[in-house]
Scaffold this motif. Structure first.
Motif, mmCIF file in Angstrom:
data_model
loop_
_atom_site.group_PDB
_atom_site.id
_atom_site.type_symbol
_atom_site.label_atom_id
_atom_site.label_comp_id
_atom_site.label_asym_id
_atom_site.label_seq_id
_atom_site.Cartn_x
_atom_site.Cartn_y
_atom_site.Cartn_z
ATOM 1 N N TYR A 192 69.229 72.758 -34.263
ATOM 2 C CA TYR A 192 68.200 72.370 -33.272
ATOM 3 C C TYR A 192 67.921 73.672 -32.415
ATOM 4 C CZ TYR A 192 67.617 67.717 -34.287
ATOM 5 O OH TYR A 192 67.383 66.282 -35.029
ATOM 6 N N GLU A 238 80.327 69.823 -38.077
ATOM 7 C CA GLU A 238 79.089 68.851 -37.725
ATOM 8 C C GLU A 238 78.250 69.495 -36.736
ATOM 9 O OE1 GLU A 238 81.140 64.702 -39.219
ATOM 10 O OE2 GLU A 238 80.085 64.777 -37.400
ATOM 11 N N GLY A 272 74.344 67.782 -27.332
ATOM 12 C CA GLY A 272 73.710 66.681 -26.494
ATOM 13 C C GLY A 272 73.264 67.379 -24.881
ATOM 14 N N PHE A 307 65.862 62.470 -32.727
ATOM 15 C CA PHE A 307 66.708 63.316 -33.209
ATOM 16 C C PHE A 307 67.604 63.086 -34.443
ATOM 17 C CE2 PHE A 307 66.200 64.319 -28.872
ATOM 18 C CZ PHE A 307 65.805 65.557 -28.935
ATOM 19 N N ASN A 308 67.214 63.253 -35.650
ATOM 20 C CA ASN A 308 67.924 63.310 -36.773
ATOM 21 C C ASN A 308 69.298 64.042 -36.949
ATOM 22 O OD1 ASN A 308 68.801 62.113 -39.343
ATOM 23 N ND2 ASN A 308 66.843 61.891 -40.004
ATOM 24 N N MET A 309 70.406 63.316 -36.990
ATOM 25 C CA MET A 309 71.536 64.077 -36.876
ATOM 26 C C MET A 309 72.298 64.448 -38.045
ATOM 27 S SD MET A 309 71.417 65.021 -33.635
ATOM 28 C CE MET A 309 72.775 65.772 -33.488
ATOM 29 N N SER A 317 84.091 59.271 -25.627
ATOM 30 C CA SER A 317 82.814 59.874 -25.105
ATOM 31 C C SER A 317 81.956 59.004 -24.630
ATOM 32 C CB SER A 317 82.305 60.648 -26.139
ATOM 33 O OG SER A 317 83.051 61.619 -26.675
ATOM 34 N N ASP A 351 78.824 61.671 -30.237
ATOM 35 C CA ASP A 351 79.213 62.567 -29.020
ATOM 36 C C ASP A 351 77.800 63.327 -28.604
ATOM 37 O OD1 ASP A 351 81.646 62.110 -28.941
ATOM 38 O OD2 ASP A 351 82.361 63.713 -29.853
ATOM 39 N N THR A 352 76.939 63.658 -29.345
ATOM 40 C CA THR A 352 75.569 64.366 -28.957
ATOM 41 C C THR A 352 75.110 63.162 -27.887
ATOM 42 O OG1 THR A 352 75.428 65.462 -31.223
ATOM 43 C CG2 THR A 352 73.399 65.427 -29.716
ATOM 44 N N GLY A 369 76.475 63.428 -24.766
ATOM 45 C CA GLY A 369 76.008 64.583 -23.938
ATOM 46 C C GLY A 369 74.587 64.241 -23.365
ATOM 47 N N LEU A 370 73.591 63.857 -24.099
ATOM 48 C CA LEU A 370 72.445 63.709 -23.531
ATOM 49 C C LEU A 370 72.381 62.626 -22.352
ATOM 50 C CD1 LEU A 370 70.673 63.291 -26.968
ATOM 51 C CD2 LEU A 370 69.837 64.617 -25.148
ATOM 52 N N GLU A 389 86.431 56.819 -32.668
ATOM 53 C CA GLU A 389 87.013 57.601 -31.790
ATOM 54 C C GLU A 389 86.078 58.193 -30.772
ATOM 55 O OE1 GLU A 389 90.154 60.702 -30.420
ATOM 56 O OE2 GLU A 389 88.455 61.222 -31.440
ATOM 57 N N GLN A 390 84.899 58.483 -31.300
ATOM 58 C CA GLN A 390 83.820 59.177 -30.482
ATOM 59 C C GLN A 390 83.289 57.874 -29.536
ATOM 60 O OE1 GLN A 390 84.227 59.982 -33.656
ATOM 61 N NE2 GLN A 390 84.781 61.859 -33.122
ATOM 62 N N ALA A 442 76.260 62.464 -40.174
ATOM 63 C CA ALA A 442 77.496 63.198 -39.272
ATOM 64 C C ALA A 442 77.376 62.117 -37.933
ATOM 65 C CB ALA A 442 76.909 64.429 -39.012
ATOM 66 N N GLU A 443 78.226 60.968 -38.377
ATOM 67 C CA GLU A 443 78.072 59.819 -37.144
ATOM 68 C C GLU A 443 78.946 60.010 -35.879
ATOM 69 O OE1 GLU A 443 78.668 59.379 -40.401
ATOM 70 O OE2 GLU A 443 77.116 58.216 -41.111
ATOM 71 N N ALA A 444 80.053 60.904 -36.256
ATOM 72 C CA ALA A 444 80.885 61.044 -35.184
ATOM 73 C C ALA A 444 80.027 62.176 -34.199
ATOM 74 C CB ALA A 444 82.027 62.120 -35.628
ATOM 75 N N ASN A 445 79.526 63.239 -34.882
ATOM 76 C CA ASN A 445 78.654 64.234 -34.095
ATOM 77 C C ASN A 445 77.462 63.678 -33.166
ATOM 78 O OD1 ASN A 445 77.749 66.912 -33.139
ATOM 79 N ND2 ASN A 445 76.131 66.741 -34.380
ATOM 80 N N SER A 505 79.813 68.943 -29.741
ATOM 81 C CA SER A 505 78.871 67.785 -29.761
ATOM 82 C C SER A 505 78.361 67.309 -28.458
ATOM 83 C CB SER A 505 79.690 66.509 -30.737
ATOM 84 O OG SER A 505 80.064 67.016 -31.864
ATOM 85 N N MET A 506 79.173 67.241 -27.435
ATOM 86 C CA MET A 506 78.438 66.706 -26.073
ATOM 87 C C MET A 506 77.673 67.843 -25.595
ATOM 88 S SD MET A 506 81.500 64.113 -24.377
ATOM 89 C CE MET A 506 82.909 65.072 -24.885
#
Lengths: 311, 280
Positions: free
Chosen positions: B165, B157, B127, A48-50, A91, A59-60, A63-64, A86-87, A53-56, B123-124
């Motif tokens: 996605y 973001e 994911g 996944f290229n995000m 997180s 956190d993504t 979530g995964l 902070e992420q 946007a490193e913060a997102n 964001s989470m």
């Protein structure tokens, strides 16, 4: 043979992808540089290229991890540890998320891009966060071992890889374990504890010093956190003097980590080879390493001084 | 009135009592946003989301991410009703050794992800939505955000990524109560037009009265039918909803009511049989 640890990371990740279908990879528009592109080529549906946007991204990844994936998120060390601090804290670390933040282009050996892109504080920042495991592999072999070990470990991990091609120091029998340092050379007079690119310099310094009849122990402390206390204490007792060597500010990194153990458990004389609380700048990596005194010669000088002060 | 609308409206009002009771006991926490979002959360947890009572770790559950994590009183009152925690545990909220931390913490059963620092939740949720899709699971991910929270750049973001996605298994709600700690959202930092912003990012956007249970249910049910893009429900709400002296008062963003204020609220609600022994 020379190989950058980032290249070893990309290759190890791709191999890991074949072994473990839960491994997913995220990048922030730097997959060509971080070498996650190697994984992407084999497993496009798990990459996944995000975007920038490193913060997102971090956190993504968190979530995964909550739905059973093992995410590896990559960008440059500066942005992973800096932009997304902070992420990482909230997180990844705070909730013990099973996320691996593997960054590349750590330290000043980034070279020509200059000080804005040269993280010299990432280890201090990541190490200060509870629950984090922080690793700086020394060569391509160790990097591959590290990637396999952290994929099995459940919890948040920060790994710092390098951009520049460096010598492969270890063979396939090399063993990496979280929380353990590796004694590469034994000695009685002084101990050099190094990680990352400075391990090679430490080994060179050990050679030079042995010719001067100074017996030097060299420890590769790739795992800065949790640090191998026993090994540090053993060599503080055995040699009575320690020099750390790292491609990082002297504040809060390996020198800090070793000092914390030594000052509490067995105070001995210490010194460091590290960045002197200053930012990097543009230049060829090799020129910058010399300019900022991150060399075997710098270690030798400090070791000699420390050795004579010991007597 | 449709049966379930009546049932859920009554349930939300019952939870309002629990929210204030927790806060009276803890004397610390966030009533305003808890009261504004509780109607949406009641609809979500008790009707829309696949959640199984007494089984917070059910593998086939939908995921709810409370991105505006400061409204733990609303969340924990729901969890007690769902049997994820015991009701008497609500009285430990924010105390030392409690699982009920000031902001959602995974120590408490039912909390999917730790939140509270604003701007992380969407964001989470992305994911989780990506991961569930990869595994071919039919589950949804719901994310509840505050309107002050969307001042955080990371929300956008995440909004960009969710559309990129095509996360049609993701439904976000913005609890648009128009107040944040320092005052009116529009005077602190303009967020409007919220709907147009999300639409521009590629989202399906629904705008509702966030206290009208019928509209809330209809919006969620419509959102479940949307394909190829994420949906956001912009729920217009009133901060402190249900207590006359708390409504639209920024002060009650993060100030717990005192016992006399709680008693006044009970009077407004015509509740005469409240069991005060829970405070002992």
């Amino acid at each position: 043979m020379k190989k950058a640890t980032r290249q070893a990371y990309g290759e190890a990740l791709e191999k890991l992808g074949h072994k473990n279908s839960n491994v997913v990879v995220l990048d922030a528009d730097l997959s060509g540089s971080t070498k996650t592109s190697i994984f992407k080529k084999s497993f496009p549906e798990r990459f996944f290229n995000m975007g920038i946007a490193e913060a997102n991204m971090v956190d993504t990844a968190a979530g995964l991890s909550q739905v059973g994936k093992i995410p590896f998120a990559s960008t440059f060390s500066m942005f992973g540890a800096g932009r997304a601090f902070e992420q990482v804290r909230q997180s990844m670390a705070y909730q013990m998320a099973n996320v691996k933040l593997v960054t590349t282009h750590g330290g000043i050996s980034v070279g020509e891009d200059g000080g804005s892109h040269q993280s010299i504080e990432d280890i201090a920042i990541m190490r200060a966060i509870p629950n984090m495991t922080v690793i700086v592999p020394a060569d391509a072999t160790e990097t591959e071992k590290v990637i396999n070990v952290i994929a099995e470990y459940v919890g948040p991990v920060y790994v710092r890889c390098s951009r520049m091609d460096t010598d492969v120091l270890f063979d396939e029998n090399y063993h990496f374990e979280i929380g353990k340092g590796n004694l590469l050379k034994d000695g009685d007079d002084i101990t050099i504890i190094a990680n990352g690119l400075m391990v090679e310099e430490a080994l060179k310094a050990q050679q030079i010093l042995s010719e001067k009849n100074i017996s030097v122990a060299v420890i590769n402390m790739a795992c800065v956190k949790p640090i191998d206390k026993e090994l540090v204490i053993t060599y503080a007792k055995k040699t009575g003097a320690i020099i750390t060597a790292e491609e990082h500010n002297y504040v809060g990194g390996l020198y800090g980590a070793v000092s914390e153990v030594v000052s509490k458990h067995y105070p001995v004389r210490m010194d460091y080879v590290a960045m002197e609380d200053q930012f990097g700048k543009s230049g060829k990596p090799e020129d910058l390493m010399r300019y900022f005194n991150l060399t075997a010669d710098a270690i030798v000088k400090k070791a000699e001084a420390l050795y004579s002060s010991k007597k | 009135m449709e049966d379930r609308v009546k049932r859920l409206t009554e349930l939300a009002n019952e939870l309002r009592v629990d929210i204030l009771a927790m806060l009276v006991k803890s004397q610390s926490g966030h009533p305003g946003g808890s009261l504004s979002v509780i109607d949406v959360m009641t609809a979500l947890y008790f009707e829309i989301a696949k959640i199984r009572k007494g089984d917070p770790n059910w593998v086939d559950r939908d995921r709810v991410v409370l991105s505006k994590g400061h409204v733990t009183p609303a969340l924990f009152s729901v969890f007690a009703k769902l049997g994820f925690i015991e009701k008497k545990e609500l009285m430990t909220f924010r105390q030392i050794n409690s699982r009920l931390q000031g902001h959602p913490d995974k120590k408490c059963p039912g909390v999917e992800v730790a939140t509270g620092s604003l701007g992380h939740g969407l964001s989470m949720a992305n994911g989780m939505a990506i991961g569930l899709k990869m595994d071919g699971k039919p589950n949804r991910v719901f994310a509840i955000l505050g309107d002050g929270e969307i001042q955080e750049g990371q929300v956008w973001e995440a909004a960009m990524a969710a559309a990129h996605y095509k996360l049609d298994n993701l439904i976000a709600v913005v609890d648009h109560n128009r107040l944040q700690i320092d005052g009116w959202v529009e005077s602190v930092m303009t967020v409007s037009p919220v709907d147009e912003k999300f639409r521009a990012f590629g989202w399906e956007v629904l705008t509702i009265d966030g206290h009208d249970m019928n509209q809330i249910l209809e919006a969620f049910e419509y959102a479940l039918t949307i394909k190829n893009r994420p949906t956001v429900i912009v729920a217009h709400t009133v901060k402190g909803k249900g207590v006359s002296f708390m409504e639209n008062q920024a002060k009650f963003h993060g100030t717990a009511p005192k016992m006399d204020e709680f008693k006044k609220a009970l009077e407004e609600w015509n509740i005469t049989n409240f069991d005060f022994s829970i405070f002992e």
